[in-house]
Design a protein around this motif. Structure first.
Motif, PDB file in Angstrom:
ATOM      1  N   ALA A 159      11.544  14.804  -7.259  1.00 22.86           N
ATOM      2  CA  ALA A 159      10.791  14.683  -5.868  1.00 22.86           C
ATOM      3  C   ALA A 159      10.054  13.495  -5.723  1.00 22.86           C
ATOM      4  O   ALA A 159      10.150  12.784  -4.654  1.00 22.86           O
ATOM      5  N   ALA A 160       9.105  13.233  -6.889  1.00 17.49           N
ATOM      6  CA  ALA A 160       8.411  12.077  -6.557  1.00 17.49           C
ATOM      7  C   ALA A 160       9.245  10.897  -6.550  1.00 17.49           C
ATOM      8  O   ALA A 160       9.035   9.934  -5.694  1.00 17.49           O
ATOM      9  N   ALA A 161      10.070  10.625  -7.485  1.00 15.55           N
ATOM     10  CA  ALA A 161      10.936   9.609  -7.568  1.00 15.55           C
ATOM     11  C   ALA A 161      11.864   9.320  -6.162  1.00 15.55           C
ATOM     12  O   ALA A 161      12.048   8.133  -6.157  1.00 15.55           O
ATOM     13  N   GLN A 162      12.314  10.554  -5.813  1.00 18.14           N
ATOM     14  CA  GLN A 162      13.222  10.310  -4.505  1.00 18.14           C
ATOM     15  C   GLN A 162      12.276   9.560  -3.321  1.00 18.14           C
ATOM     16  O   GLN A 162      12.731   9.282  -2.342  1.00 18.14           O
ATOM     17  N   VAL A 187       9.904   7.549  -3.627  1.00 15.00           N
ATOM     18  CA  VAL A 187      10.076   6.188  -4.033  1.00 15.00           C
ATOM     19  C   VAL A 187      11.128   5.792  -3.387  1.00 15.00           C
ATOM     20  O   VAL A 187      11.248   4.516  -3.015  1.00 15.00           O
ATOM     21  N   GLU A 188      12.336   6.355  -3.995  1.00 12.54           N
ATOM     22  CA  GLU A 188      13.795   5.695  -3.618  1.00 12.54           C
ATOM     23  C   GLU A 188      13.927   5.477  -2.094  1.00 12.54           C
ATOM     24  O   GLU A 188      14.434   4.338  -1.478  1.00 12.54           O
ATOM     25  N   HIS A 189      13.541   6.468  -1.271  1.00  8.48           N
ATOM     26  CA  HIS A 189      13.689   6.288   0.106  1.00  8.48           C
ATOM     27  C   HIS A 189      12.666   5.543   0.808  1.00  8.48           C
ATOM     28  O   HIS A 189      13.366   4.899   1.633  1.00  8.48           O
ATOM     29  N   TYR A 190      11.585   5.073   0.173  1.00  9.76           N
ATOM     30  CA  TYR A 190      10.795   3.911   0.740  1.00  9.76           C
ATOM     31  C   TYR A 190      11.704   2.774   0.305  1.00  9.76           C
ATOM     32  O   TYR A 190      11.554   1.698   1.232  1.00  9.76           O
ATOM     33  N   LYS A 217       0.866  -1.241   0.150  1.00  9.21           N
ATOM     34  CA  LYS A 217      -0.099   0.023  -0.038  1.00  9.21           C
ATOM     35  C   LYS A 217       0.817   1.114   0.007  1.00  9.21           C
ATOM     36  O   LYS A 217       0.553   2.370  -0.546  1.00  9.21           O
ATOM     37  N   GLY A 218       2.052   1.293   0.695  1.00 12.57           N
ATOM     38  CA  GLY A 218       2.974   2.416   0.514  1.00 12.57           C
ATOM     39  C   GLY A 218       3.394   2.813  -0.801  1.00 12.57           C
ATOM     40  O   GLY A 218       3.213   3.916  -1.126  1.00 12.57           O
ATOM     41  N   MET A 219       3.783   1.892  -1.396  1.00 10.87           N
ATOM     42  CA  MET A 219       4.367   2.241  -2.922  1.00 10.87           C
ATOM     43  C   MET A 219       3.124   2.416  -3.916  1.00 10.87           C
ATOM     44  O   MET A 219       3.303   3.378  -4.463  1.00 10.87           O
ATOM     45  N   LYS A 220       1.844   1.820  -3.663  1.00  9.08           N
ATOM     46  CA  LYS A 220       0.576   2.260  -4.160  1.00  9.08           C
ATOM     47  C   LYS A 220       0.427   3.545  -4.019  1.00  9.08           C
ATOM     48  O   LYS A 220       0.147   4.567  -4.998  1.00  9.08           O
ATOM     49  N   GLY A 221       0.536   4.133  -2.976  1.00 15.84           N
ATOM     50  CA  GLY A 221       0.277   5.465  -2.667  1.00 15.84           C
ATOM     51  C   GLY A 221       1.375   6.525  -3.366  1.00 15.84           C
ATOM     52  O   GLY A 221       1.044   7.788  -3.872  1.00 15.84           O
ATOM     53  N   LEU A 222       2.700   6.399  -3.224  1.00 16.61           N
ATOM     54  CA  LEU A 222       3.658   6.952  -3.709  1.00 16.61           C
ATOM     55  C   LEU A 222       3.513   7.102  -5.359  1.00 16.61           C
ATOM     56  O   LEU A 222       3.500   7.869  -5.923  1.00 16.61           O
ATOM     57  N   ILE A 223       3.212   5.874  -5.931  1.00 17.80           N
ATOM     58  CA  ILE A 223       2.909   5.965  -7.252  1.00 17.80           C
ATOM     59  C   ILE A 223       1.797   6.581  -7.601  1.00 17.80           C
ATOM     60  O   ILE A 223       1.763   7.356  -8.603  1.00 17.80           O
ATOM     61  N   GLU A 224       0.662   6.655  -6.797  1.00 18.07           N
ATOM     62  CA  GLU A 224      -0.627   7.514  -6.993  1.00 18.07           C
ATOM     63  C   GLU A 224      -0.033   8.812  -6.941  1.00 18.07           C
ATOM     64  O   GLU A 224      -0.383   9.629  -7.784  1.00 18.07           O
ATOM     65  N   GLU A 225       0.670   9.524  -6.162  1.00 15.34           N
ATOM     66  CA  GLU A 225       1.224  10.786  -5.733  1.00 15.34           C
ATOM     67  C   GLU A 225       2.091  11.091  -7.078  1.00 15.34           C
ATOM     68  O   GLU A 225       1.961  12.172  -7.822  1.00 15.34           O
TER      69      GLU A 225
END
Length: 183
Positions: A103-106, A108-111, A73-81
């Motif tokens: 910023a959006a890609a980072q 994801v990378e931090h996650y 769910k965490g990645m799903k939210g980041l991808i939606e953002e």
């Protein structure tokens, strides 16, 4: 299966789903990027992400488990953002749009860095050295991707600032001339 190994398997299932979501998202980010080096970075990271999926499958094999993704769910939210960032970017100039993509890609990378770091630590603690080694390779690549995104953002930010300052000078310059002329 003992509880710690079970926890590791659950972490890997989460990471597997996260990476498979990214395999679908990265081409969209590459397409949205306007700066050629950023576009190229997303394309290269897609290839790396496909390798990450293969490493996770190998880790499951080493643990004697079936590779099965658990909804992340965490990645799903980041991808939606990230998708919102792509849509919003259509209304901004290239620099602002690309900086928002970075910023959006980072995020994801931090996650991913967090997820791989935790899983690697757990694998080491329970004596799964080969799994830990696989996770270390991926963790290093995620950290490198984050660093590269930071470095790509620097010239884009500089150009964006120069463009904004140039625009401000054009609008304020005539007023300055008028004051000088009156004096």
């Amino acid at each position: 299966m003992n509880q710690l190994k079970e926890l590791l398997v659950e972490d890997l299932q989460d990471l597997l789903h996260a990476e498979t979501q990214l395999v679908q998202a990265l081409p969209k980010m590459a397409e949205a990027a306007q700066y050629p080096k950023l576009k190229e970075t997303f394309q290269k990271h897609l290839k790396q992400t496909e390798v990450h999926v293969m490493r996770l499958n190998k880790a499951f094999e080493l643990l004697g488990e079936k590779a099965h993704a658990k909804p992340c769910k965490g990645m799903k939210g980041l991808i939606e953002e990230g998708q919102e960032t792509i849509e919003d970017g259509k209304e901004h100039d290239g620099h602002a749009s690309d900086l928002a993509l970075i910023a959006a890609a980072q995020k994801v990378e931090h996650y991913e860095i967090s997820g791989y770091g935790s899983a690697r630590c757990l694998a080491r603690q329970i004596g799964e050295r080969e799994v830990a080694t696989l996770l270390s390779h991926t963790l290093g690549e995620e950290e490198s991707a984050d660093y590269l995104l930071t470095e790509l953002g620097k010239p884009l930010m500089q150009e964006a600032l120069e463009n904004e300052n140039g625009s401000e000078q054009h609008t304020t310059q005539p007023a300055a001339k008028t004051k000088a002329h009156k004096a």
